[in-house]
Each structure stands twice: as structure tokens, then as C-alpha cells.
Scaffold this motif. Structure first.
Motif, mmCIF file in Angstrom:
data_model
loop_
_atom_site.group_PDB
_atom_site.id
_atom_site.type_symbol
_atom_site.label_atom_id
_atom_site.label_comp_id
_atom_site.label_asym_id
_atom_site.label_seq_id
_atom_site.Cartn_x
_atom_site.Cartn_y
_atom_site.Cartn_z
ATOM 1 N N ASP A 278 20.096 36.770 11.962
ATOM 2 C CA ASP A 278 20.882 35.699 11.346
ATOM 3 C C ASP A 278 22.318 35.762 11.856
ATOM 4 O O ASP A 278 23.103 36.612 11.424
ATOM 5 C CB ASP A 278 20.878 35.827 9.821
ATOM 6 C CG ASP A 278 19.615 35.269 9.206
ATOM 7 O OD1 ASP A 278 18.911 34.512 9.889
ATOM 8 O OD2 ASP A 278 19.314 35.602 8.047
ATOM 9 N N THR A 283 26.798 27.413 14.576
ATOM 10 C CA THR A 283 26.296 26.685 15.748
ATOM 11 C C THR A 283 25.138 27.407 16.430
ATOM 12 O O THR A 283 24.508 26.850 17.333
ATOM 13 C CB THR A 283 27.419 26.473 16.771
ATOM 14 O OG1 THR A 283 27.839 27.747 17.301
ATOM 15 C CG2 THR A 283 28.607 25.763 16.143
ATOM 16 N N ASP A 285 21.408 29.478 16.338
ATOM 17 C CA ASP A 285 20.161 29.500 15.590
ATOM 18 C C ASP A 285 19.714 30.937 15.329
ATOM 19 O O ASP A 285 19.824 31.801 16.211
ATOM 20 C CB ASP A 285 19.061 28.777 16.364
ATOM 21 C CG ASP A 285 19.346 27.287 16.529
ATOM 22 O OD1 ASP A 285 19.983 26.722 15.619
ATOM 23 O OD2 ASP A 285 18.930 26.721 17.560
ATOM 24 N N ARG A 287 16.554 33.651 14.434
ATOM 25 C CA ARG A 287 15.197 33.748 14.956
ATOM 26 C C ARG A 287 14.498 34.959 14.339
ATOM 27 O O ARG A 287 15.139 35.896 13.851
ATOM 28 C CB ARG A 287 15.189 33.861 16.474
ATOM 29 C CG ARG A 287 15.669 35.177 17.014
ATOM 30 C CD ARG A 287 15.708 35.175 18.538
ATOM 31 N NE ARG A 287 15.856 36.498 19.085
ATOM 32 C CZ ARG A 287 16.973 37.186 19.116
ATOM 33 N NH1 ARG A 287 18.082 36.659 18.627
ATOM 34 N NH2 ARG A 287 17.007 38.400 19.640
#
Length: 412
Positions: A278, A283, A285, A287
Motif C-alpha cells: 500500500d 497516484t 496503485d 498490489r
């Protein structure tokens, strides 16, 4: 040696997110095969008593030939000979219930021609281990180290004239473990701060905080089935810039596996699970990925060991254009006591570094062969050969490297 493009690559990453100062114990009779190391009185060196401490000094001198000192691509290799001296000191005090261990070392490297590669590194660490009873153990470790970046590490500098990067590392770790008749419980917290000594590398400075808890249940003899949860908070010194995002991030995950406790044949742990990355920057992402943490030693006989070390997970990155990085690495090592005074080691290593956001992957494969001969009480000689090859989607990051060395080690 060359390999086709694909998931192939070696070497150990300079894992800055989790740097702990380690040095070879001055008490060990062999440096290359500690898992099968014997305790032959003929080669035992008694520590020196200094007040309440038992002190064990040692010194190692090494000469190494390197075909590609800067880990450059084909056609740009620079070869040289390195001369290295490493004094060490270990001091111990205490008994089975409460023990203190202090280690210090210095490592002084000089090159015959590439004098910009010369370096002085050093470190000191302390360990306190408390065993109030046979079921409980508390281990506290802290220290400081001046570290040198290996030119073959991922994201390492490969420019002529600037010398290798140097880092200051401060670290602390607290680990509590309780092993009962049927259950196992452990909790670990750690702190690590990495600070590059050169201001031009300030973007590589960061602090890491890690927490981990494991619970287990004995399923058979020395085998415990375990579940582990962990969280890793990474705080970079430099935040978001006009050309780059904020790289601060939190990684957490869970693993299930087995731990081997008090087994003569099997030692260590094998855990598999997932991680969730995290990033702090909105801006970027997040995963989810596969997580692996395996370190298992198998001893088919007292004189032979096979060690498997596997890791897959998120690590820190400073590569331009990369939002994050996932490393996959596997090392298989064999250790053998061929005679009471002759030890051998062979290892094969593979690593894949995947730079998320840039589309770049790097793959390495390499091997290591070493022999150590105990020539007498406190004196040993070591011969070692290392070879590595890296392939990359970025041709400027590819290299072949071959190193061979002879060392002498003296324990006082």
C-alpha cells in the motif's frame, strides 16, 4: 557465461530495507560450513579472559582477482586485484540464563589499480539473550555498521571514478519466543535506518519499522504448523518531488507453514502466503503478491548439510521510473566436512528483480565453490571461486563476473 532472456539471474540483493550487521564469529573453527562445523579440540582456541569477559580476536587477510570490478556490460569490463584485511573481536559474558555478546569488526579494502574502489567499513553490535526457563527466550540486538555497496547488487552504482556507495546503518531488534509442549508463539519488532554517506544519494535514505507475530501448534515431533502476520512500514527521507512520487509505503501480509524445533535432521522454517503493498502516494496503485520465506537446513548426516533459502516479496527501490520492486530469489547450498580439518561449500543462486511501473526485469544466476583447510590451532586457509551473470531488459545493467580468492584466517 550467457543465458537466454527469461527468468534467470543471481546474486544477493543489497536489501537495504532489512540490513543487519553480521560478521563471522571469531569462535567458529570454519567460516564456510558452520552448519556442519565440528568441535575438534585440536583446532579449538580458548578465549582470553579480560575482567568478566571472554574475548576472542581474529584477523582475516584475502587476495581476490575480479574480472569485472564495476559489474559493467560486455566490452567495458575492468579487472583488478583486491587486497583485504578484516580484524574482528567477540566478547562474551554470562551464563545460560542471561548472556551478553559484543562484536566489532573493521574491513579495509585496497585495489592494485582502481584505487577509487578502496574502502574502509566497520561495525559494532550487541546481543542480550535471556532464558528465564527452558520454554521462554528474549533476544535483544542493536548496533551500527558502515556498509559498502556491492557493485553487482541490484541498483548499484557502476560509474568509474566515484567509488562504491557507502551507507551508515543503525538497527535494533527485539524478539520474544515461547515454546511449550504443544504450542509455539513468537513476536518480533525491528527498526532499521539506512543513510547514504554521499549527499547525492539522499534519495536512497530511509527508515523501516517491522512487526511480526507467529503462532504454532506441534503436529509431529519437532514439526510445528505455523501462521504468521507481519507489517513493514517504510519511510523515505525525501518525499514527493516534481519528478517523482512519495515512495513511503506499508507492506503487510500473512503466511502459513512449518517450523522445525529441536530436530537433528531438519532446522529452520518454511512459510508461504501473500503480501499487500500500500503506497502512501495516492497516484500510485497498491498490489497484492505472493510471499515466501524459507530457510531450511537438512542434515542427512552430521558431516553433510543442504540449505535452501527462498524469498519472494516487496523490497525498497530507488530506480528511476519504478514505483516499487518485487524480488524473487533462491539459494541452494551444500556444506560438507570432508575431513576433521577440511571443509567444503558449494552453492547455486538465482534472483529475479521486477521493477513495477517501469516494465524492467533483471535476472541473475551464479555459483560459489569454497574450500577451507584448518592448518593448525587457530590458523586456516580458504580458497573460493565465484561466478555470476545478469540479464536485463535494460542492456546497460547486464554483466558477467568471475572472482577467485585466497584467504588466511588467524584466531588468537
Amino acid at each position: 557465461m550467457r543465458f537466454a532472456k527469461g527468468p534467470q539471474r543471481v546474486g544477493k540483493a543489497f536489501a537495504l530495507a532489512w540490513v543487519l550487521f553480521t560478521s563471522t564469529s571469531a569462535l567458529a573453527q570454519t567460516t564456510i560450513a558452520n552448519t556442519v562445523a565440528g568441535n575438534d579440540p585440536e583446532y579449538e582456541v580458548e578465549p582470553v579472559t579480560v575482567g568478566p569477559f571472554q574475548v576472542s580476536p581474529s584477523v582475516m587477510a584475502r587476495t581476490m582477482y575480479d574480472t569485472n570490478v564495476l559489474a559493467d556490460p560486455d566490452g567495458a569490463e575492468l579487472e583488478d586485484v583486491e587486497f583485504l584485511v578484516r580484524p574482528e573481536l567477540v566478547a562474551r559474558v554470562g551464563d545460560q540464563g542471561l548472556r551478553l555478546r559484543i562484536e566489532g569488526y573493521g574491513e579495509f579494502s585496497r585495489y592494485a589499480d582502481l584505487t577509487n574502489e578502496n574502502s574502509d567499513t566497520y561495525g559494532v553490535s550487541g546481543d542480550v539473550v535471556s532464558n528465564p526457563d527452558e520454554n521462554n527466550q528474549l533476544h535483544v540486538r542493536a548496533g551500527y555498521a558502515r556498509l559498502k555497496e556491492n557493485r553487482g547488487d541490484p541498483e548499484a552504482r557502476n560509474l568509474v571514478g566515484l567509488g562504491p556507495r557507502l551507507y551508515d546503518s543503525i538497527f535494533a531488534n527485539l524478539d520474544y519466543r515461547r515454546t511449550g509442549g504443544r504450542t509455539l508463539f513468537s513476536v518480533e519488532t525491528s527498526y532499521s535506518k539506512i543513510d547514504a554517506t554521499s549527499p547525492i544519494d539522499d534519495d536512497r535514505d530511509f527508515t523501516t519499522y517491522v512487526g511480526r507475530a507467529t503462532a504454532g501448534y506441534r503436529v509431529s515431533g519437532p514439526i510445528f504448523a505455523t501462521v504468521t502476520g507481519y507489517v513493514n512500514v517504510r519511510d523515505f527521507r525525501i518525499g514527493a518531488t516534481p519528478t517523482g512520487p512519495d515512495r513511503d509505503a506499508t507492506t503487510y501480509g500473512a503466511q502459513a507453514g512449518v517450523d522445525f524445533i529441536d530436530s537433528e535432521r531438519l532446522r529452520g522454517r518454511a512459510r508461504l502466503g501473500f503480501f499487500r503493498f500500500d503506497p502512501s502516494d495516492p497516484t500510485l496503485d497498491g498490489r497484492t503478491g505472493f510471499s515466501a520465506n524459507v530457510l531450511v537446513s537438512y542434515l542427512p548426516t552430521r558431516r553433510t548439510a543442504i540449505i535452501v533459502d527462498v524469498f519472494n516479496g516487496d523490497v525498497a527501490t530507488s530506480r528511476r521510473g519504478a514505483q516499487s520492486r518485487t524480488d524473487s530469489r533462491v539459494t541452494v547450498t551444500g556444506q560438507v566436512e570432508m575431513r576433521h580439518n577440511l571443509y567444503g561449500r558449494a552453492s547455486l543462486r538465482y534472483m529475479r528483480n521486477k521493477y513495477i511501473g517501469s516494465g524492467i526485469e533483471e535476472r541473475s544466476i551464479g555459483g560459489n565453490l569454497a574450500l577451507e583447510f584448518l592448518a593448525g590451532k587457530g590458523l586456516s586457509f580458504i580458497a573460493e571461486v565465484q561466478a555470476s551473470d545478469r540479464q536485463s531488459d535494460d542492456p546497460t545493467q547486464e554483466f558477467d563476473r568471475f572472482r577467485t580468492s585466497l584467504s588466511a584466517r588467524l584466531r588468537f
